[in-house]
Design an enzyme around this catalytic site. Sequence first.
Site, PDB file in Angstrom:
ATOM      1  N   GLN A  75      -5.042  -3.725  -1.977  1.00 14.50           N
ATOM      2  CA  GLN A  75      -4.538  -2.676  -2.875  1.00 14.50           C
ATOM      3  C   GLN A  75      -4.440  -3.117  -4.332  1.00 14.50           C
ATOM      4  O   GLN A  75      -4.413  -2.286  -5.227  1.00 14.50           O
ATOM      5  CB  GLN A  75      -3.158  -2.204  -2.403  1.00 14.50           C
ATOM      6  CG  GLN A  75      -3.189  -1.371  -1.134  1.00 14.50           C
ATOM      7  CD  GLN A  75      -3.822  -0.004  -1.325  1.00 14.50           C
ATOM      8  OE1 GLN A  75      -4.124   0.411  -2.442  1.00 14.50           O
ATOM      9  NE2 GLN A  75      -4.055   0.689  -0.231  1.00 14.50           N
TER      10      GLN A  75
ATOM     11  N   CYS B 269      -3.247   4.661   7.430  1.00 12.27           N
ATOM     12  CA  CYS B 269      -3.492   3.922   8.664  1.00 12.27           C
ATOM     13  C   CYS B 269      -2.356   4.061   9.652  1.00 12.27           C
ATOM     14  O   CYS B 269      -2.458   3.659  10.785  1.00 12.27           O
ATOM     15  CB  CYS B 269      -3.738   2.448   8.362  1.00 12.27           C
ATOM     16  SG  CYS B 269      -5.201   2.216   7.379  1.00 12.27           S
TER      17      CYS B 269
ATOM     18  N   ASN C  18       0.797  -1.221   0.000  1.00  8.63           N
ATOM     19  CA  ASN C  18       0.000   0.000   0.000  1.00  8.63           C
ATOM     20  C   ASN C  18       0.830   1.272   0.000  1.00  8.63           C
ATOM     21  O   ASN C  18       0.329   2.335  -0.324  1.00  8.63           O
ATOM     22  CB  ASN C  18      -0.926  -0.009   1.222  1.00  8.63           C
ATOM     23  CG  ASN C  18      -0.177  -0.288   2.507  1.00  8.63           C
ATOM     24  OD1 ASN C  18       0.643  -1.213   2.572  1.00  8.63           O
ATOM     25  ND2 ASN C  18      -0.411   0.509   3.521  1.00  8.63           N
TER      26      ASN C  18
ATOM     27  N   GLY D 136     -13.992  -2.709  -0.001  1.00  9.32           N
ATOM     28  CA  GLY D 136     -14.886  -1.970  -0.902  1.00  9.32           C
ATOM     29  C   GLY D 136     -14.430  -0.548  -1.193  1.00  9.32           C
ATOM     30  O   GLY D 136     -14.462  -0.105  -2.336  1.00  9.32           O
TER      31      GLY D 136
END
Lengths: 379, 399
Positions: free
Chosen positions: A178, A322, A149, A199
């Site tokens: 990803q 994140c 990512n 999603g």
Amino acid sequence: MIYLDNSATTKPHPDVLKSYVQASEQFFANPSSIHQLGGQAERLLLRARQQAADILHVHEDEIIFTSGGTEGNNMAIMGVAMQHQRRGKHIITSEIEHPSVYDACKGLEQLGFEITALPVDANGQVSVEEVKKSIRNDTILISIMHVNNEIGSIQPIQEIAEIAATHPKLFFHVDAVQGLGKISLNLYHPGIDICTLSGHKIHGVRGTGMVYVARSTKLFPLLQGGGQEYGRRSGTENLAGSVSMVKALRLMMDREKTDLEHLRMLYQQLRTKLEQIDGVMINSPIDGAPHILNCSIPGLKPEVVIHALGKRDIYISTKSACSSKQSDISRVLAACGYSRERASSGLRISLSYDTTTEEITTFIEALKEVIQHLKEILE
Amino acid sequence: MEFDHLLIRYGEIALKGKNQKKFLVRLQENIQHALKDYSAVKVKRTQGRMFVLLNGQDPEPIMERCQHIFGIHSFSLAIKVENDLNRIKEAALYALKNANHPNTFKVTVRRVNKGFPYRSQELLQELGAHLLMHTDNIKVDVHHPDVEVKVEIRAEGTYITSGLTFGLGGLPVRTGGKTLLLLSGGIDSPVAGFLAMKRGVEVEAVHFHSPPFTSERAKQKVIDLAEKLTYYGYPIKIHLVPFTKLQQKIYQEIPESYAITVMRRMMMRISEAICRNQDILSITTGESLGQVASQTMESMNTINEVTNYPILRPLIAMDKDDIIRISKQIDTYDISIRPFEDCCTIFVPKAPKTNPKRSKVNYFEDKFDFTDLLEETMQGIETIEAGTDKQEEAFRDLL
């Protein structure tokens, strides 16, 4: 607005939102209710599941709807660890996994599990040979992501799956959040047991996701209760969410078929132009995914660049959203062997199929100006 | 250069005599119907061959679709070029390079157009040399090649293929009349329907349901099963028979051990009546000899007494394992095992007769006049069509 933070989240597709609203309005009944309305809702859920299974070439009862990538990754790792700990307590993963894999594994360490976090090379790839060598008699799980990512490196999933297939005692989990819709992946490969999808990275709505769990794979369910999702994930089904996720998946797969070349071309354009800017160092490998480009501008704090671009209505990010609020240094870039200075100044530009050539050009011009301006202040 | 045709081979139809054309026209229509979502695609027939013209369509979904059409023995992706040696060479190389990583190959030539200036032997040498020269690490193996590059020179052009996918075989649906399939919701009946269709038969279905003892979901299951079968042919009519009253009466009037036998006889009577109304000439069931009480030789003899319509039993000699294998192949297994009550599982006697006698069953049936009840049941039949459901269309929009 120029939005180039598509690896953090994507803008929901209008058709996906429409499906979400319509499903919420018209099929609000609980799919588990036995009355007719419940039956209708259940049927819609089943259709969604079937369509997802068709698209991914797996069985309908191998699709488990979830709330997103983090849940899916935890379902896989915790689920295997709890269910199969008597077989062994060794787990193989990599140093560049998403926190929802990496920290889940670290958490298990406290419960007596042993984690081998494989290093990556300068291209951000684990070595298949290393994976092979690390497998022990008590290994129960390999968890390796498909596309990273932060830098977009692609892991040799097919090769690892070949190895996993020859070790029937262990499970292989792939975090494919990803890569979905950008790099194809054969889920029906016999070596892959579990795969996480999300999603909102494919223009779906937040809080939707799915996990592929092969029929033969037994997981200890994280969520116990009413036995929904074949007993693998209890909780009243998020019908509108699941329907919209499957719609997003279908639209994404269509885009992959028609627009992948265009995306590759945009990526190349972006990469070439970034390389030409003085002081910019590309961190993404040359053969990585066509939508994630990581670069560093040593000497400039990434937050400052992001805010300066934000003022011009252009949005990129530092490392993964994140973990971007935690320490300065990127675990992923450090794992690739970059110096502390470079690893703490990473910028991530992530594209979508909707990105245009003009947007790339405007972004590059803006970035040049921002760098110039900031350097003047610093000097 | 790219594969622009799909060359279709038909197995058994080739053996037909004077009525062969009827089968071919039907096969062509069936392929057209199956590919109706791909408007650019055309299906054409020439002597001894059928072609799907891709017209730029992605061949993959079309090949997938062709694997589900009865009457197709096999098919191959093909390139069509002018009858020109250089073009043929170029196409053969493309076909070889786009095969599935072969280590060995061989070339075969069919020279239908005898006017072509090169003889087959010369062509083989020319092409073989060209392919070897322009590839690495691929050798010739004339006995067990990984890939066979087939070159067919016809008047209108040359077709080059390098792969082969097998179809389902059988005969085109709608060439063999129509049958009424007893569709229960279990594993067997859809497989029986599939096998009947394989012999060119068109299917309508009858389903007996007993609301409120059986739910909407049990009915939906049957519609879903029929829908799967429509994939191999056309939309399927389902005659839904409200069976509750008749079933209750049977359990009141008939001794428990004979109830199932009488129930099956009633189903046959109703099915035959539907056949008469719909001009259907036979009944198809998923019976397999000895599988359950109503499928013993004695039961079949007793149940069959009430109709002289032919009853097709495609599964009669099959083991359950084989039936399950086919049901998985045609994707009905997962639907069949959904756990809903159907009309046969709702009133199961403790000890059903495995050897019912005609004389006894007639004696029991004669004691009560079922005529009016049968008539009433017939009146209540609701006919729907799988593959054309409104609700399903709404679902498709959402997804």
